[in-house]
Design a protein around this motif. Structure first.
Motif, PDB file in Angstrom:
ATOM      1  N   ALA A 215       0.850  -1.079  -0.014  1.00  0.00           N
ATOM      2  CA  ALA A 215       0.036   0.117  -0.220  1.00  0.00           C
ATOM      3  C   ALA A 215       0.911   1.063   0.054  1.00  0.00           C
ATOM      4  O   ALA A 215       0.513   2.177  -0.611  1.00  0.00           O
ATOM      5  CB  ALA A 215      -0.991  -0.159   1.228  1.00  0.00           C
ATOM      6  N   SER A 216       2.131   1.168   0.799  1.00  0.00           N
ATOM      7  CA  SER A 216       2.949   2.467   0.472  1.00  0.00           C
ATOM      8  C   SER A 216       3.526   2.549  -0.522  1.00  0.00           C
ATOM      9  O   SER A 216       3.685   3.803  -1.142  1.00  0.00           O
ATOM     10  CB  SER A 216       4.209   2.200   1.633  1.00  0.00           C
ATOM     11  OG  SER A 216       5.074   2.980   1.548  1.00  0.00           O
ATOM     12  N   ALA A 217       3.852   1.390  -1.326  1.00  0.00           N
ATOM     13  CA  ALA A 217       4.339   1.500  -2.595  1.00  0.00           C
ATOM     14  C   ALA A 217       3.473   2.190  -3.706  1.00  0.00           C
ATOM     15  O   ALA A 217       3.770   3.118  -4.444  1.00  0.00           O
ATOM     16  CB  ALA A 217       4.735   0.086  -3.167  1.00  0.00           C
ATOM     17  N   GLU A 218       2.069   1.784  -3.652  1.00  0.00           N
ATOM     18  CA  GLU A 218       1.002   2.316  -4.379  1.00  0.00           C
ATOM     19  C   GLU A 218       0.926   3.936  -4.142  1.00  0.00           C
ATOM     20  O   GLU A 218       0.654   4.604  -5.119  1.00  0.00           O
ATOM     21  CB  GLU A 218      -0.259   1.642  -4.118  1.00  0.00           C
ATOM     22  CG  GLU A 218      -0.280   0.137  -4.672  1.00  0.00           C
ATOM     23  CD  GLU A 218      -0.050   0.118  -6.369  1.00  0.00           C
ATOM     24  OE1 GLU A 218      -0.739   1.048  -6.751  1.00  0.00           O
ATOM     25  OE2 GLU A 218       0.599  -0.583  -6.813  1.00  0.00           O
ATOM     26  N   VAL A 219       0.903   4.036  -2.719  1.00  0.00           N
ATOM     27  CA  VAL A 219       0.750   5.633  -2.507  1.00  0.00           C
ATOM     28  C   VAL A 219       2.000   6.454  -3.337  1.00  0.00           C
ATOM     29  O   VAL A 219       1.780   7.527  -3.877  1.00  0.00           O
ATOM     30  CB  VAL A 219       0.758   6.016  -1.118  1.00  0.00           C
ATOM     31  CG1 VAL A 219       0.865   7.460  -0.738  1.00  0.00           C
ATOM     32  CG2 VAL A 219      -0.511   5.465  -0.415  1.00  0.00           C
ATOM     33  N   PHE A 220       3.090   6.082  -2.987  1.00  0.00           N
ATOM     34  CA  PHE A 220       4.157   6.678  -3.801  1.00  0.00           C
ATOM     35  C   PHE A 220       4.036   6.694  -5.151  1.00  0.00           C
ATOM     36  O   PHE A 220       4.522   7.666  -5.929  1.00  0.00           O
ATOM     37  CB  PHE A 220       5.697   5.935  -3.263  1.00  0.00           C
ATOM     38  CG  PHE A 220       5.994   6.487  -1.938  1.00  0.00           C
ATOM     39  CD1 PHE A 220       6.154   7.795  -1.798  1.00  0.00           C
ATOM     40  CD2 PHE A 220       6.528   5.824  -0.988  1.00  0.00           C
ATOM     41  CE1 PHE A 220       6.808   8.487  -0.714  1.00  0.00           C
ATOM     42  CE2 PHE A 220       7.122   6.145   0.346  1.00  0.00           C
ATOM     43  CZ  PHE A 220       7.095   7.464   0.577  1.00  0.00           C
ATOM     44  N   ARG A 221       3.597   5.856  -5.994  1.00  0.00           N
ATOM     45  CA  ARG A 221       3.451   5.528  -7.019  1.00  0.00           C
ATOM     46  C   ARG A 221       2.463   6.724  -7.804  1.00  0.00           C
ATOM     47  O   ARG A 221       2.853   7.346  -8.738  1.00  0.00           O
ATOM     48  CB  ARG A 221       3.167   4.241  -7.765  1.00  0.00           C
ATOM     49  CG  ARG A 221       3.025   3.930  -9.296  1.00  0.00           C
ATOM     50  CD  ARG A 221       2.373   2.618  -9.522  1.00  0.00           C
ATOM     51  NE  ARG A 221       3.641   1.555  -9.304  1.00  0.00           N
ATOM     52  CZ  ARG A 221       3.525   0.611  -8.319  1.00  0.00           C
ATOM     53  NH1 ARG A 221       2.124   0.725  -7.826  1.00  0.00           N
ATOM     54  NH2 ARG A 221       4.435  -0.222  -8.246  1.00  0.00           N
ATOM     55  N   ALA A 222       1.472   6.712  -6.869  1.00  0.00           N
ATOM     56  CA  ALA A 222       0.396   7.663  -7.295  1.00  0.00           C
ATOM     57  C   ALA A 222       0.936   9.091  -7.311  1.00  0.00           C
ATOM     58  O   ALA A 222       0.800   9.598  -8.156  1.00  0.00           O
ATOM     59  CB  ALA A 222      -0.897   7.410  -6.325  1.00  0.00           C
ATOM     60  N   VAL A 223       1.587   9.612  -6.124  1.00  0.00           N
ATOM     61  CA  VAL A 223       2.044  10.897  -5.947  1.00  0.00           C
ATOM     62  C   VAL A 223       2.984  11.204  -6.920  1.00  0.00           C
ATOM     63  O   VAL A 223       3.177  12.256  -7.364  1.00  0.00           O
ATOM     64  CB  VAL A 223       2.496  11.182  -4.451  1.00  0.00           C
ATOM     65  CG1 VAL A 223       1.308  10.994  -3.570  1.00  0.00           C
ATOM     66  CG2 VAL A 223       3.672  10.353  -4.236  1.00  0.00           C
ATOM     67  N   SER A 224       3.990  10.111  -7.440  1.00  0.00           N
ATOM     68  CA  SER A 224       4.974  10.405  -8.167  1.00  0.00           C
ATOM     69  C   SER A 224       4.288  10.502  -9.641  1.00  0.00           C
ATOM     70  O   SER A 224       4.922  11.445 -10.255  1.00  0.00           O
ATOM     71  CB  SER A 224       5.908   9.303  -8.236  1.00  0.00           C
ATOM     72  OG  SER A 224       6.780   9.132  -7.232  1.00  0.00           O
TER      73      SER A 224
END
Length: 498
Positions: free
Chosen positions: A145-154
């Motif tokens: 979930a952390s990786a998905e959040v970072f992917r979205a903001v990036s």
């Protein structure tokens, strides 16, 4: 006789032409001297570079824009805050279930960044996102979930015309150390080689303490040591970050303390008399800070009832700290080494906002008086508190009793400030127009990696300028001498009238 007059007339004509020519040369030389001097000494337009840092905290995100002269200042860029924009909504870690919303939440503030940075500088402006304890906890709880959040903001940040450098989670040590750099940089203590100020940072999910102590050389606890070289001086810094001891997570731990047996009703001394709310067990324990303590067989919810007692609230807060073990010469709490406190401290973030609410940012107020004011506030009925404080949101207002009690207990019992040393703390929000926090220190560290840009230079090098001015002045002197020599004999040969 007529031939002699003609010859004299010819000489006079030639002589007059020569004087006129010298005068013309003199005028040209004077004009040239004035032009060269004015052009050479015209004020130069200052070139600036820009950087953007997103502080993705546990409760909210703030976009900071920094600017600094393109030339270097003692090998450290002189960065200052140009603009700040608070992102609407909660911190990005709150969007674990809907990560695309984390990215979308940043758009409005990023558009403000476009407006506040000259368009010709957009492509050269580095853009960083630093996430702190909220994302540290999400990474522990659900790394995907952390990786998905970072992917979205990036993905969102890459749609803007800046030089995106990535998003990452800062370690607690980095957060504390860069906060210390910010406080001392803004006070010009680093540049002037003055005694440094310690930094106390209190967020929603973690808290940091950082300071320089003569008693600390890093040997007793190397993990708490950070070395900086700034403005030609070396600093050996003690720093530690306590995850889960930010204001919001500490409140969760306090409520977990009350609900270990799974009761249907809890009487809480950290909330006002007359306060009653229904709380969900699964929501309370939905954090790595307390998830392993959730009581088995607990009902779905419990009734949270305030009784407003400062002393009892302090006892609850003290139960969150472990003072029973320390393998070092001395500790703060939870077995963490801490050298003796030294010098002044700047306390910011939730420290400032909480004490500002109580009108207690002036640390000349004795510590006992501070405790008395917080105790009176905690004992005030909830309905009266709401009527007397219409400004703050209810979510924050209802937690100020706990926040004030927790803050004072953390400083005194946790970090070992006494009634005498409490006055060494300055509760600060901004210093010279820049917010206190880790982001400016982070930006300063990054500016050292950005190549210095050649400053605008005068049209002529200094030596060339001096040489040209000297030649023009000498030419003027020669012209003046020649004019005097030409005019002088003529004046002396005029016939005397008797």
């Amino acid at each position: 006789m007529s031939a002699q007059r003609a010859d004299m007339k010819e000489k006079n004509s030639w002589h007059k032409s020569w004087v006129v020519a010298l005068a013309a040369i003199g005028v040209i030389a004077v004009v040239a001297l004035v032009v060269v001097t004015v052009v050479q000494n015209m004020p130069l337009s200052q070139k600036y570079k820009y950087g953007i840092v997103l502080d993705a905290g546990s409760s909210h995100t703030t976009v900071f824009i920094y600017e600094w002269p393109a030339e270097k200042d003692n090998n450290t860029g002189r960065a200052q805050q140009k603009h700040a924009c608070n992102v609407k909504g909660p911190g990005i870690s709150s969007y674990a279930g809907t990560p695309w919303k984390a990215g979308q939440s940043l758009r409005e503030c990023m558009r403000e960044a476009q407006e506040n940075i000259p368009e010709k500088r957009h492509a050269q402006t580095p853009l960083y996102l630093g996430a702190t304890a909220g994302m540290r906890l999400l990474e522990m709880k659900n790394s995907s979930a952390s990786a998905e959040v970072f992917r979205a903001v990036s993905e969102t940040l890459q749609t803007f015309p800046f030089s995106y450098q990535g998003a990452r989670i800062l370690s607690g040590q980095e957060e504390g150390a860069f906060g210390w750099v910010t406080v001392n940089y803004l006070d010009d203590r680093l540049k002037q080689g003055l005694k440094t100020t310690g930094a106390l940072d209190l967020g929603g999910a973690s808290t940091q303490i950082s300071f320089v102590s003569k008693a600390f050389d890093g040997s007793e606890s190397p993990v708490n040591s950070v070395t900086f070289r700034l403005y030609g001086n070396d600093y050996n810094l003690y720093t530690h970050s306590f995850l889960c001891y930010g204001k919001d997570q500490a409140l969760r731990m306090a409520l977990a303390h009350h609900t270990q047996s799974g009761p249907r009703s809890v009487q809480d001394p950290c909330f006002h008399p007359g306060y009653v709310a229904t709380k969900d067990y699964s929501e309370l324990y939905d954090s790595p800070c307390v998830s392993d303590r959730k009581p088995r067989g607990a009902p779905e919810s419990f009734q949270h009832v305030g009784i407003g007692n400062f002393q009892q609230c302090q006892d609850v807060v003290r139960s969150l700290f472990n003072f029973s073990q320390c393998k070092y010469s001395q500790c703060s709490f939870n077995g963490v080494y801490q050298p003796p406190l030294q010098g002044l401290f700047g306390a910011f973030s939730a420290y400032y906002y909480t004490m500002s609410f109580f009108n207690l940012t002036d640390t000349s107020i004795p510590l006992d008086t501070v405790k008395e004011r917080i105790a009176r506030f905690c004992a005030t009925p909830w309905q009266q508190v709401r009527q007397q404080n219409p400004g703050p949101k209810l979510k924050y207002l209802v937690e100020y009793c706990f926040a004030g009690t927790y803050l004072i207990t953390l400083l005194t019992d946790g970090y070992n400030f006494t009634s005498e040393t409490y006055s060494n703390i300055n509760f600060i929000h901004k210093i010279k127009g820049s917010d206190a926090g880790w982001t400016l220190g982070y930006m300063l560290n990054l500016t050292n990696m950005i190549p210095a840009e050649a400053p605008d230079a005068p049209p002529l090098p200094y030596a060339g300028y001096v040489a040209i001015v000297t030649v023009i002045v000498l030419l003027l002197l020669v012209v003046l001498l020649l004019v005097v020599r030409a005019v002088g004999p003529r004046c002396s040969k005029r016939p005397h009238v008797v």
